[in-house]
Motif scaffolding. Sequence first.
Motif, PDB file in Angstrom:
ATOM      1  N   SER A   1      21.794  40.962 -25.160  1.00  0.00           N
ATOM      2  CA  SER A   1      23.102  40.795 -24.521  1.00  0.00           C
ATOM      3  C   SER A   1      23.198  39.450 -23.809  1.00  0.00           C
ATOM      4  O   SER A   1      24.245  38.780 -23.846  1.00  0.00           O
ATOM      5  N   ASN A   2      22.117  39.035 -23.152  1.00  0.00           N
ATOM      6  CA  ASN A   2      22.095  37.728 -22.485  1.00  0.00           C
ATOM      7  C   ASN A   2      22.275  36.592 -23.484  1.00  0.00           C
ATOM      8  O   ASN A   2      23.023  35.634 -23.229  1.00  0.00           O
TER       9      ASN A   2
ATOM     10  N   TYR B   1      28.631  33.195 -26.816  1.00  0.00           N
ATOM     11  CA  TYR B   1      30.088  33.389 -26.794  1.00  0.00           C
ATOM     12  C   TYR B   1      30.733  32.945 -25.483  1.00  0.00           C
ATOM     13  O   TYR B   1      31.932  33.111 -25.306  1.00  0.00           O
ATOM     14  N   LYS B   2      29.904  32.417 -24.558  1.00  0.00           N
ATOM     15  CA  LYS B   2      30.411  31.976 -23.250  1.00  0.00           C
ATOM     16  C   LYS B   2      31.169  33.107 -22.542  1.00  0.00           C
ATOM     17  O   LYS B   2      32.309  32.952 -22.100  1.00  0.00           O
TER      18      LYS B   2
ATOM     19  N   GLN C   1      40.798  42.622 -31.268  1.00  0.00           N
ATOM     20  CA  GLN C   1      40.570  41.322 -31.877  1.00  0.00           C
ATOM     21  C   GLN C   1      39.085  41.006 -31.989  1.00  0.00           C
ATOM     22  O   GLN C   1      38.249  41.544 -31.255  1.00  0.00           O
ATOM     23  N   ILE C   2      38.750  40.112 -32.925  1.00  0.00           N
ATOM     24  CA  ILE C   2      37.383  39.674 -33.143  1.00  0.00           C
ATOM     25  C   ILE C   2      37.219  38.296 -32.507  1.00  0.00           C
ATOM     26  O   ILE C   2      37.989  37.374 -32.791  1.00  0.00           O
ATOM     27  N   TYR C   3      36.232  38.139 -31.628  1.00  0.00           N
ATOM     28  CA  TYR C   3      36.008  36.845 -30.979  1.00  0.00           C
ATOM     29  C   TYR C   3      35.149  35.938 -31.867  1.00  0.00           C
ATOM     30  O   TYR C   3      34.324  36.411 -32.654  1.00  0.00           O
ATOM     31  N   LYS C   4      35.350  34.641 -31.716  1.00  0.00           N
ATOM     32  CA  LYS C   4      34.565  33.665 -32.471  1.00  0.00           C
ATOM     33  C   LYS C   4      33.487  33.069 -31.568  1.00  0.00           C
ATOM     34  O   LYS C   4      33.682  32.898 -30.361  1.00  0.00           O
ATOM     35  N   ASN C   5      32.347  32.744 -32.186  1.00  0.00           N
ATOM     36  CA  ASN C   5      31.231  32.190 -31.422  1.00  0.00           C
ATOM     37  C   ASN C   5      31.369  30.680 -31.260  1.00  0.00           C
ATOM     38  O   ASN C   5      32.407  30.094 -31.593  1.00  0.00           O
ATOM     39  N   SER C   6      30.330  30.049 -30.779  1.00  0.00           N
ATOM     40  CA  SER C   6      30.369  28.609 -30.504  1.00  0.00           C
ATOM     41  C   SER C   6      30.556  27.777 -31.775  1.00  0.00           C
ATOM     42  O   SER C   6      30.962  26.617 -31.722  1.00  0.00           O
ATOM     43  N   LYS C   7      30.291  28.396 -32.928  1.00  0.00           N
ATOM     44  CA  LYS C   7      30.454  27.695 -34.216  1.00  0.00           C
ATOM     45  C   LYS C   7      31.768  28.075 -34.894  1.00  0.00           C
ATOM     46  O   LYS C   7      31.971  27.790 -36.072  1.00  0.00           O
ATOM     47  N   ASN C   8      32.630  28.786 -34.156  1.00  0.00           N
ATOM     48  CA  ASN C   8      33.927  29.218 -34.677  1.00  0.00           C
ATOM     49  C   ASN C   8      33.766  30.244 -35.805  1.00  0.00           C
ATOM     50  O   ASN C   8      34.578  30.308 -36.728  1.00  0.00           O
TER      51      ASN C   8
END
Length: 322
Positions: free
Chosen positions: A21-22, A28-29, A90-97
């Motif tokens: 989780s960390n 994902y900030k 909704q689905i969130y995007k990570n640091s790489k979109n």
Amino acid sequence: MNRNMRYYNRIDEIEDINILSNLVCKEYKLGDLIDTYVIETGYEDFNAIITTSKGKFLMKIFRNSRTDEEVMQCIDRSYIAVENNVKTPQIYKNSKNEIVSIIQYLNSRFRLSVIEYIDGKNFFDLNRKPTLEELKKIVDIGSNLNKIDYRPNFIYDTWAITSFCNEFEKKKNYLEEKYLKIVEPIYNKFKKFDYDKLPKSFVHGDMMSTNLMLDKKNEIWLIDFSVANYTARLNEIVVICDDIALIPNNKGESEKRIKVAFNEWCKKVNATEFEINSFQMLFDVANAINVLNPIYEIETGNDSDETQMHLNAGLFALSLFK
């Protein structure tokens, strides 16, 4: 930490889920991690609620039995539903979109997505069935989904109507004689049924009490597209009717609610005569699965409340319209 190892065995080893989780919070900030709550229901992937300094989020870790391609297809299904205004998180995007992250920790590899947290409970946890008006809203969600022009690659689901014959052959030896007498005649009849004649569409395939949430504003949300497929659209309303339309041990009310739900769906999708005439056949198949699979789960060590719920519902539903 007390763990349901049957649930944890779906994913690679990790000594503390908070470690993962960390890592997800950083990717994902999401802020600083406060807590992780593992949701030990369902038969597919590994789900947990992450609470952070920025709020709550659902972390879906895909089970190891899925290939990387299947993982992408699975989350794409949810993403397509969101894009088409279906009432789903909704689905969130990570640091790489990207909508799927691969996180490596020591010798373990996790494929996961982060999804909007819905502040509410599913109907299984609420321990109640939807009201008739809520049931109509659920049918509306399902019929809207069935109108989406989307044909994903097929994902095998052991609980799906299309899998019944195969699963029966694998699991029939687990059935006591009294259950075999119920399930086998449905199997014999279904083998002769022209399933491919049914109109196909994008189908969630699992619109049941564990995947339908009621939020604090009494809005209904459809979650978990893990087994969504392009298949006979009739499957959608069959699953709705063999779970949330049922009122356990109330034959008259159950039959009434099933008729209301089915008639609503037929109007919304302009059902064909063959679909209307095939409903009883598929309803029986779906509930035969709800007998076969729970007994297999129980015999192999998963005697959970959810498993018992499916078994009891399947046996009861097969007594209807007789």
